[in-house]
Design an enzyme around this catalytic site. Structure first.
Site, mmCIF file in Angstrom:
data_model
loop_
_atom_site.group_PDB
_atom_site.id
_atom_site.type_symbol
_atom_site.label_atom_id
_atom_site.label_comp_id
_atom_site.label_asym_id
_atom_site.label_seq_id
_atom_site.Cartn_x
_atom_site.Cartn_y
_atom_site.Cartn_z
ATOM 1 N N ASP A 166 -7.350 0.916 3.017
ATOM 2 C CA ASP A 166 -6.788 2.581 4.558
ATOM 3 C C ASP A 166 -7.333 3.809 3.776
ATOM 4 O O ASP A 166 -6.923 4.404 3.927
ATOM 5 C CB ASP A 166 -5.069 2.408 3.732
ATOM 6 N N HIS A 195 1.070 -1.091 -0.086
ATOM 7 C CA HIS A 195 0.209 -0.100 0.253
ATOM 8 C C HIS A 195 0.550 1.383 -0.042
ATOM 9 O O HIS A 195 1.357 1.457 0.472
ATOM 10 C CB HIS A 195 -0.548 0.020 1.098
ATOM 11 N N ASP A 237 -0.031 5.704 0.109
ATOM 12 C CA ASP A 237 -0.497 6.308 -0.229
ATOM 13 C C ASP A 237 -0.173 7.528 -0.986
ATOM 14 O O ASP A 237 1.439 7.901 -1.258
ATOM 15 C CB ASP A 237 -0.562 6.897 1.312
#
Length: 994
Positions: A382, A270, A272
């Site tokens: 998320d 993951h 961001d």
């Protein structure tokens, strides 16, 4: 001698009392990185070392391409020298020669440094290096041969930031702009893979002892096996390793029963798109992480890696085309699996409905074009809560499956399921899975596998779960060690089965045995991070303004196309603008958040495009109307009035009073009060004040910009100091208004104009706040005399109810949403609090003042408008939805060229107030086609006619990807296009222009 050796062997295997604590600690110390490394196994992981021939460096303030970097001036560098500061880049030129004597050995470049590094070889990125991501070596050769190059030149690109930015003192603190960085180690080393294998065996056994506990026989078997391995293994004698390894292999090969839970392991990383670093750094994070994955796939053909976010793929395609080609190759092989179907992993609550649609539309089209397939799974691990309309948006985008894990972060209540059907506002259902390990960045450890089974809340209903492994948030991804751990325990008694898998395989298994799964209806509310919907208010304002502008540009361009077939629809600029808007808005403030996330860029460009439309050629005057109280149509870009505008007389408001202490003796000194009479009664609760600004302390437990805690409610302080008393700004007629100024503190003030317009059913509050607080929360209260157990909130393409009471812990955990004695509103355009025949609509605004990760978050001047709309009857009968659109989408005036021919024209009309025509745009794949998107807004089943002011040859139902359903033509009748809606249904039509 032979007799003597036999005696030693017999004594060596003599059984002794085996104390669990001492044997466990013995095994731990044998593989420790800290203790006894002079004689334990860990200390033998690396063999000979050799210095580099040379290393030189060049510092750059900018993130520059490789071909530009190698042309810079490089100066000699000594290991330990510092460089920086934060956000700069240091390029290293490395020359090395592998000793001939290392023939047959595995040779690594050992590199330990601050920051995030990328190794370049032959002008291509080949390996990411980060201490935090447990990647501190680059494999130069698996087994050195004579015909391999021994002299090699490399470049190392080192970003002056860590995986998680550069927080000063803590991860989420504001970045330290002056931090210095260094390289602590740079040398050639011989890597002993046989030691690594044995270390991994022992690590997994030791962890099984710890995790299975004293009550499990299997834990003791792991303990005894590890102890015997230590007995057999002599770290300085590799010939002793095979016997020790055979004990481990025998243990790991003891299989489970057929009923054991199956863990579907998938590599994951993951990233961001913007968090504690600038988004330009995100591009390099993607490259560092994904090129490392490619190296792992080359070495491990069974490895599977899942990867979301089309925007990040597009960045890599532009900046690293060679890497992108390698990714496409492994996508075809089925190892590198694009997932998600959206442009980015977007917020699940704040974006408008159409913004969410465009996430799916643009994302799915990208994945289809670049990789040949649409995604089947929505991937949003998320995000801080999930709208009740997402299931319908998924279904209409070709997606029937959903994966997240964020609700495991709930502060108060534990979500009751891991695998279930999620039912949305309109009844659409998607199969949903929350990995029970409660993480999207597992490490392949025993703990991850044990937690996956232990935490599964659907035991007996679902026997398959996902385990996503790899460093995440700031990138990094999987490591070889993680793969090795999982390979050892594919089917080991005492642990769940483990198989390298894919999302499709996992969900297919779950679908095949889904008859007992439960259903969760409505939104998925995260009981944490509720402050994120207030923090960085300017970005949120910019996002909403961009959504409105893009809507207007598309509508105007579409109508121009209808009237003039030679008009060039601005599809390319619009695509660029939508992509800018879709990028995550959690960017780093110190790097210029507004421009980095596209807010100001999108606004300026949208206005520019709007102003270039050929109004003088379209012969349109955007000003027609009718009598209030009867339906009327206005050429206006608001979906409510442009296409379905119903105006009604303001009803029920009989008196509005606003005064300061000089006009009343019933309120405290230095207080500005709003009184509101509705339905022949005072609407504000006795002893309270309407439009009361209040200040709260706002100090969360940790996540400063993210969280608002319930205890802040106990720190309420009304803002009552009057700087400028109430004054009449407009005396009446078409508009009456008053102004006043309040002091929040010696640093901050509020100036407000309260406005009541003729024939307008709501009271507007134009507000300017000069805000320079620290850890404070500003709100405004309207304690109205309305009793209702629920309040209604607008969401994307509809509305839902939330409780106003606090009966249960689930109700209490929504303290930042319900309307109780005062307003605490997180929503879209409106919230409604009603009792029979007396209701209030609120459209509110709040400000916070966190100090990390952006020390200047929300500081400065804020201008915003909120409104209160008293009404009788239901909010549907009072046209609340239309009025909310009018407030948020004001009439836009366009100058006409002098002498142009002006006529009145109605582009679209919908026959029922319940249906909103939200979007008009050119079709993606047909220049002679328009896509119109409508939704049912009241929660009713209704049939309507859509009429158009221009000829249409055909009309077809299509999905959100604009794929026509050949079985569903939309009948064109004399009354218009006939459409039927179920409650909150979204309908997209493809119209072919004549």
């Amino acid at each position: 001698n032979m007799y003597h050796l036999q005696i030693i062997t017999l004594m060596y295997h003599q059984p002794v009392l085996k104390n669990r604590r001492t044997l466990l600690e013995r095994a731990e110390k044998f593989i420790s990185e800290i203790y006894f490394t002079d004689c334990n196994l860990r200390g033998r992981l690396y063999g000979d070392a050799c210095p580099l021939e040379s290393i030189s460096s060049s510092l750059s303030q900018q993130r520059i391409p490789f071909l530009e970097a190698v042309k810079q001036n490089f100066e000699p560098y000594q290991v330990g020298d510092t460089f920086g500061p934060t956000w700069w880049t240091c390029w290293f030129k490395v020359s090395l020669r592998i000793p001939d004597s290392w023939r047959g050995k595995q040779v690594h470049l050992s590199w330990e440094s601050d920051g995030e590094a990328m190794v370049w070889r032959d002008e291509q990125p080949v390996q990411g290096l980060t201490k935090e991501g447990e990647k501190t070596s680059y494999i130069l050769t698996e087994c050195l041969k004579d015909d391999e190059p021994h002299s090699i030149s490399l470049y190392v690109e080192l970003a002056c930031n860590s995986l998680f930015g550069a927080g000063q003192g803590s991860m989420i603190a504001a970045p330290d702009p002056d931090r210095k960085y260094s390289v602590q180690k740079a040398e050639l080393v011989v890597f002993k893979s046989d030691v690594r294998e044995l270390l991994t065996d022992l690590e997994m056994l030791v962890d099984m002892v710890k995790l299975l506990g004293e009550g499990e026989q299997r834990g003791y078997q792991a303990l005894f096996t590890a102890n015997e391995m230590v007995n057999l293994c002599e770290p300085t004698n590799p010939s002793s390793f095979p016997a020790a390894r055979s004990l481990a292999q025998k243990f790991f090969s003891q299989r489970n029963g057929e009923s054991q839970h199956t863990v579907h392991a998938m590599g994951h990383c993951h990233i961001d798109s913007a968090w504690l670093w600038p988004y330009e750094e995100t591009i390099r994070k993607c490259a560092r992480s994904w090129v490392t994955v490619i190296r792992l796939m080359e070495k491990n053909p069974h490895m599977v890696f899942t990867c979301s976010q089309a925007q990040q793929f597009d960045w890599v395609k532009s900046w690293y085309p060679g890497l992108f080609s390698q990714i496409q190759h492994f996508v075809k092989k089925g190892q590198f699996i694009p997932v998600g179907g959206t442009w980015v992993e977007m917020d699940g609550n704040l974006p408008s409905g159409e913004s969410m649609v465009r996430q799916f539309l643009e994302g799915q089209r990208f994945f289809k074009k670049e990789f040949g397939n649409y995604c089947k799974e929505f991937w949003l691990p998320d995000t801080f809560g999930y709208s009740a309309q997402l299931p319908q948006l998924m279904q209409s985008s070709g997606i029937t499956r959903f994966l997240t894990q964020k609700l495991s972060w709930n502060l108060v209540n534990t979500f009751p399921h891991n695998t279930f059907f999620w039912e949305g506002l309109d009844g659409s259902q998607v199969l949903t899975h929350f990995p029970p390990g409660n993480s999207y960045e597992m490490k392949g450890k025993v703990e991850d596998l044990v937690n996956t089974v232990k935490n599964n809340k659907d035991k007996g209903r679902a026997n398959h779960s996902a385990a996503l492994f790899g460093f995440g948030d700031g990138g990094g991804g999987p490591t070889q060690l993680m793969l090795d751990r999982l390979d050892r325990v594919q089917d080991t008694d005492g642990l769940p089965r483990v198989q390298m898998s894919s999302p499709n395989r996992l969900f297919s298994e779950l679908e095949a045995d889904s008859s007992l799964l439960c259903t969760w209806t409505g939104e998925l509310f995260l009981e944490l991070h509720n402050g994120t919907y207030t923090t960085q208010a300017q970005i949120k304002l910019g996002n909403r303004q961009c959504e409105t502008l893009l809507h207007d540009v598309e509508v105007a361009s579409s109508l121009a196309l209808c009237l003039d077939k030679t008009f060039q629809y601005p599809s390319e600029p619009l695509q660029i603008l939508w992509r800018l808007l879709r990028v995550s808005c959690r960017a780093l403030g110190s790097e210029g958040t507004m421009t980095k996330t596209g807010d100001s860029d999108s606004t300026a460009t949208s206005v520019a495009v709007l102003n270039t439309l050929p109004w003088e050629r379209t012969e349109v005057l955007p000003l027609t109307g009718g009598n209030l109280g009867t339906p009327y149509q206005i050429f206006m870009f608001s979906p409510s009035t442009c296409f379905n505008g119903y105006g009604y007389n303001i009803g029920g408001v009989t008196e509005i009073q606003c005064w300061s202490h000089t006009h009343s003796h019933t309120h405290s000194e230095n207080e500005t009060v709003l009184s509101l009479s509705l339905c022949s009664r005072e609407a504000i609760s006795h002893g309270c004040s309407g439009n009361q600004f209040v200040l709260f302390d706002d100090v969360p437990l940790y996540w400063d910009a993210w969280d608002v805690m319930d205890y802040h409610l106990q720190t309420r302080k009304p803002v009552v100091e009057v700087v400028s008393p109430v004054q009449i700004a407009s005396p009446g007629g078409l508009r009456g208004s008053v102004t006043f100024t309040l002091r929040i503190s010696d640093k901050s003030t509020i100036t407000q104009e309260i406005i009541l317009d003729a024939m307008c059913p709501y009271i507007k509050f134009n507000t300017q706040v000069e805000w320079f607080e620290s850890h404070k929360f500003l709100k405004v209260e309207f304690p109205v005399r309305v009793r209702s157990p629920n309040a209604t909130y607008e969401i994307q393409f509809g509305h839902l109810q939330r409780p106003t009471h606090r009966n249960t812990s689930w109700d209490w955990a929504r303290f930042e949403v319900p309307i109780t004695s005062f307003i605490q509103f997180v929503g879209h355009k409106w919230a409604d609090l009603s009792e029979h025949d007396c209701s209030f609509i609120f459209l509110l605004k709040r400000l916070r003042a966190p100090k990390s990760p952006d020390a200047n978050a929300d500081m400065g001047s804020h201008q915003f408008t909120y409104a209160v709309m008293p009404h009788t009857g239901t909010f549907q009968e009072a046209s609340v939805i239309q009025w909310a659109y009018n407030l948020n989408n004001p009439l836009r005036l366009i100058d006409h060229a002098p002498g142009s021919h002006i006529v009145a024209w109605s582009a679209f009309s919908v026959s029922a107030a319940a249906v909103i025509l939200e979007t008009v745009k050119q079709a993606e794949d047909r220049k002679d086609g328009l896509v119109v998107r409508l939704y049912e807004s009241h929660g009713s089943s209704v049939s309507v006619y859509l009429t158009a002011g221009f000829p249409i040859t055909e009309a077809w139902h299509c999905d959100l990807l604009e794929r026509v359903d050949p079985s569903r033509p939309a009948p064109i009748t004399a009354s218009g296009i006939s459409i039927s809606f179920s409650p909150f249904q979204i309908v997209s039509l493809l119209l072919y222009l004549k």
